[in-house]
Scaffold this motif. Structure first.
Motif, PDB file in Angstrom:
ATOM      1  N   ILE A 137       0.878  -1.173   0.000  1.00 42.72           N
ATOM      2  CA  ILE A 137       0.000   0.000   0.000  1.00 42.72           C
ATOM      3  C   ILE A 137       0.912   1.219   0.000  1.00 42.72           C
ATOM      4  CG2 ILE A 137      -1.746   1.319   1.234  1.00 42.72           C
ATOM      5  CD1 ILE A 137      -2.907  -1.253   0.220  1.00 42.72           C
ATOM      6  N   ARG A 138       0.781   2.050  -1.026  1.00 47.80           N
ATOM      7  CA  ARG A 138       1.550   3.298  -1.116  1.00 47.80           C
ATOM      8  C   ARG A 138       0.571   4.451  -1.004  1.00 47.80           C
ATOM      9  NH1 ARG A 138       4.798   1.717  -6.496  1.00 47.80           N
ATOM     10  NH2 ARG A 138       6.032   0.015  -5.615  1.00 47.80           N
ATOM     11  N   GLY A 139       0.557   5.077   0.156  1.00 47.66           N
ATOM     12  CA  GLY A 139      -0.415   6.143   0.382  1.00 47.66           C
ATOM     13  C   GLY A 139      -1.815   5.561   0.358  1.00 47.66           C
ATOM     14  N   ALA A 140      -2.628   5.999  -0.638  1.00 47.60           N
ATOM     15  CA  ALA A 140      -3.987   5.471  -0.781  1.00 47.60           C
ATOM     16  C   ALA A 140      -4.102   4.613  -2.030  1.00 47.60           C
ATOM     17  CB  ALA A 140      -4.980   6.620  -0.847  1.00 47.60           C
ATOM     18  N   THR A 141      -2.960   4.095  -2.514  1.00 48.94           N
ATOM     19  CA  THR A 141      -2.947   3.275  -3.719  1.00 48.94           C
ATOM     20  C   THR A 141      -2.464   1.871  -3.383  1.00 48.94           C
ATOM     21  OG1 THR A 141      -2.475   5.214  -5.070  1.00 48.94           O
ATOM     22  CG2 THR A 141      -2.004   3.071  -6.056  1.00 48.94           C
ATOM     23  N   ALA A 142      -3.226   0.885  -3.833  1.00 47.19           N
ATOM     24  CA  ALA A 142      -2.839  -0.504  -3.636  1.00 47.19           C
ATOM     25  C   ALA A 142      -1.973  -0.946  -4.807  1.00 47.19           C
ATOM     26  CB  ALA A 142      -4.078  -1.390  -3.543  1.00 47.19           C
ATOM     27  N   VAL A 143      -0.856  -1.575  -4.507  1.00 45.31           N
ATOM     28  CA  VAL A 143      -0.016  -2.169  -5.546  1.00 45.31           C
ATOM     29  C   VAL A 143      -0.391  -3.646  -5.577  1.00 45.31           C
ATOM     30  CG1 VAL A 143       2.341  -2.622  -6.309  1.00 45.31           C
ATOM     31  CG2 VAL A 143       1.819  -0.513  -5.043  1.00 45.31           C
TER      32      VAL A 143
END
Length: 156
Positions: A137-143
């Protein structure tokens, strides 16, 4: 002094209760181990041991409890697995792609009942309906990456 000699087991028992009650305030298990030593004093007094021997037995039992029982008890109480909190709890979860994700193009996934912005790991293209695993999870983005294992509970 004579009363204590005549009622030694009661004195040891009272001391054990006082120490055990005080343990509730400290919650460090030191006073509880001392209470265990006092209970050994009760046993020694009931067995007819002299006052000095009762004190030695109680002290040895308390030191043994502090050295042997307390560390094992603390290890057992503090050995629970760590539960990830916040965004870290999503790593490793299964999700479903809801809008196309390409190499340099963000998309969306349905994760734990919510819609998340997502990017693909390693530049793969992911199509809607495809199951994916969250790897970061990068900030509010799921990888995410494509799921390779069999079907599991999806994050819907």
């Amino acid at each position: 002094m004579e009363w204590i000699r005549d009622h030694a087991w009661e004195a040891w028992l009272a001391l054990a209760f006082v120490l055990a009650a005080a343990e509730i305030a400290s919650m460090d298990f030191v006073l509880l181990m001392l209470a265990a030593g006092a209970l050994a004093g009760v046993v020694a007094a009931l067995a007819g041991a002299g006052g000095v021997l009762q004190c030695v037995i109680a002290a040895v039992a308390a030191v043994a409890a502090l050295g042997l029982v307390r560390p094992a008890l603390l290890r057992r109480l503090h050995s629970s697995p760590e539960t990830p909190l916040g965004k870290d709890r999503y790593v490793g979860m299964r999700a479903v792609v809801t809008s196309r994700i390409a190499a340099h193009e963000r998309g969306a996934v349905r994760l734990d009942g919510e819609t998340w912005t997502a990017t693909a790991a390693a530049g793969v293209v992911l199509e809607p309906g495809q199951p994916v695993d969250v790897i970061e999870i990068r900030g509010a983005t799921a990888v995410v990456r494509p799921t390779v294992e069999g079907p599991e509970e999806m994050g819907e």
